[in-house]
Write a protein that holds these residues in place. Structure first.
Motif, PDB file in Angstrom:
ATOM      1  N   LEU A 163      26.149  34.331  24.063  1.00 54.61           N
ATOM      2  CA  LEU A 163      25.058  34.798  24.622  1.00 54.61           C
ATOM      3  C   LEU A 163      25.096  36.170  24.385  1.00 54.61           C
ATOM      4  O   LEU A 163      25.951  37.032  24.284  1.00 54.61           O
ATOM      5  N   PHE A 164      23.768  36.898  24.431  1.00 52.61           N
ATOM      6  CA  PHE A 164      23.575  38.246  24.585  1.00 52.61           C
ATOM      7  C   PHE A 164      22.423  38.583  25.243  1.00 52.61           C
ATOM      8  O   PHE A 164      21.370  38.054  25.408  1.00 52.61           O
ATOM      9  N   THR A 176      25.154  32.317  34.481  1.00 49.70           N
ATOM     10  CA  THR A 176      25.228  30.859  35.088  1.00 49.70           C
ATOM     11  C   THR A 176      24.745  29.592  34.140  1.00 49.70           C
ATOM     12  O   THR A 176      25.468  28.799  33.904  1.00 49.70           O
ATOM     13  N   ASP A 177      23.391  29.928  33.922  1.00 47.37           N
ATOM     14  CA  ASP A 177      22.844  28.986  33.270  1.00 47.37           C
ATOM     15  C   ASP A 177      23.414  28.826  31.793  1.00 47.37           C
ATOM     16  O   ASP A 177      23.429  27.540  31.386  1.00 47.37           O
ATOM     17  N   TRP A 178      23.745  29.864  30.941  1.00 54.43           N
ATOM     18  CA  TRP A 178      24.532  29.577  29.957  1.00 54.43           C
ATOM     19  C   TRP A 178      25.737  29.343  29.947  1.00 54.43           C
ATOM     20  O   TRP A 178      26.252  28.082  29.131  1.00 54.43           O
ATOM     21  N   LEU A 179      26.403  29.352  31.013  1.00 53.18           N
ATOM     22  CA  LEU A 179      27.868  28.817  31.130  1.00 53.18           C
ATOM     23  C   LEU A 179      27.704  27.584  31.456  1.00 53.18           C
ATOM     24  O   LEU A 179      28.532  26.502  31.033  1.00 53.18           O
ATOM     25  N   ALA A 180      26.646  27.014  32.228  1.00 56.27           N
ATOM     26  CA  ALA A 180      26.720  25.601  32.669  1.00 56.27           C
ATOM     27  C   ALA A 180      26.420  24.639  31.500  1.00 56.27           C
ATOM     28  O   ALA A 180      26.574  23.369  31.611  1.00 56.27           O
ATOM     29  N   ALA A 181      25.629  25.352  30.633  1.00 54.02           N
ATOM     30  CA  ALA A 181      25.155  24.520  29.454  1.00 54.02           C
ATOM     31  C   ALA A 181      26.218  24.288  28.304  1.00 54.02           C
ATOM     32  O   ALA A 181      26.012  23.646  27.399  1.00 54.02           O
TER      33      ALA A 181
END
Length: 331
Positions: free
Chosen positions: A270-271, A323-328
């Protein structure tokens, strides 16, 4: 077995590390997310992310990097090379009883996070980078690059070059740590940074100091007096040498990582950057190269009209994107 952690409040801990100890603050239960701050900050820069990640089902852990806060502060300048900071990241994961983690860093923490992912893919399954894009090891010697940024007549000096000689920047900062920090934070915040065309606060004029170019009497909206109390209190106690020693190892890092020249970070990544952050805009070519250098990139966002301190300037937006990135991520 992973050690139990609390879900409702942050807990401070000291864990063993190669230089002695790392201080950390953890909150939540679930997959481990290691949060690594930059200069001149501390674990406190993640105060908005700890409860948000915990509420989203993660074990969020924010550390004081070596040289900061309650973590160990070795005396030798060479003890702050990137290889040692990667070893600290691994030691924290192991001390928490975990086998792997997602690592997320801001500013220098972004460099630490990407190096940790590059060197220890067995431990760090994904990497989030805030403000400072990933650039693979290699290229010209850093000290030579930074020395050439002051212009042909050397009328000014880039701040990284200014930081190189031990004691020089400390002499500017430590007589008034609180005032210097307030000015540094303001200089790189979207709502208080100098106007376009004003002298660039990333440079020191001949015979001057960095503080000469900081905004006078302006405090960014994200920084309360209580927040400034926390940061100033830590650095008044520890001094700035440990923090500045990170800058004094860039040529050592260049040599240490020569065997990884051009290497991509392949884990999911992620960036997040701010459109008004020089760390992001100056390295726009590095972002353009992400298909090659970060082939696992799954999310890249530039926060409009955001400065350098994005997880503090725009905490709700940062929390949502993180959190969206982590959840995915794959389990």
């Amino acid at each position: 077995m992973p050690q139990p952690s609390v879900t409702d409040r942050p807990v401070h801990r000291l864990v063993p590390a190669p230089a002695g100890r790392v201080h950390l603050v953890e909150q939540g239960s679930g997959p481990l997310v290691l949060l690594v701050h930059g200069f001149p900050e501390s674990w406190y820069s993640w105060r908005h992310q700890l409860p948000a990640l915990a509420a989203a089902g993660f074990r969020a852990v924010a550390i004081d990097v070596r040289g900061y806060g309650r973590s160990s502060r070795p005396a030798e300048v060479s003890a702050y090379r990137m290889l040692d900071l990667v070893a600290d990241s691994v030691a924290v994961v192991e001390a928490l009883g975990e086998r792997e983690a997602v690592i997320v860093g801001h500013d220098w923490g972004s460099n630490i996070a990407s190096a940790s992912a590059l060197l220890r893919p067995d431990v760090f399954r994904a990497v989030g980078l805030l403000s400072v894009p990933y650039t693979p090891p290699g290229g010209p010697r850093p000290s030579e690059v930074f020395a050439g940024l002051g212009g042909p007549d050397a009328e000014q000096e880039f701040y990284i070059s200014y930081f190189q000689r031990p004691g020089r920047a400390e002499a500017e900062i430590e007589p008034d740590v609180r005032g210097w920090l307030a000015g540094f934070y303001a200089a790189l915040s979207a709502d208080t940074m100098p106007a376009p065309g004003a002298p660039d606060p990333h440079f020191v004029g001949r015979g001057g100091t960095l503080r000469d170019r900081f905004p006078a009497g302006r405090r960014p909206a994200w920084l309360t007096e209580a927040d400034l109390d926390v940061y100033a209190g830590e650095f008044e106690r520890t001094g700035l040498t440990g923090a500045l020693n990170r800058y004094r190892n860039m040529d050592r890092d260049w040599a240490d990582l020569a065997g990884h020249r051009g290497a991509p970070v392949e884990q999911p990544s992620l960036f997040l950057g701010g459109t008004l952050d020089a760390s992001t805009t100056w390295l726009s070519d590095a972002i353009d190269a992400y298909p090659v250098t970060l082939p696992g990139l799954t999310a890249c966002h530039l926060l409009d009209r955001c400065g350098h301190w994005l997880q503090q300037e725009r905490p709700e937006e940062t929390n949502r994107l993180l959190t969206d990135w982590l959840a995915a991520l794959p389990a």
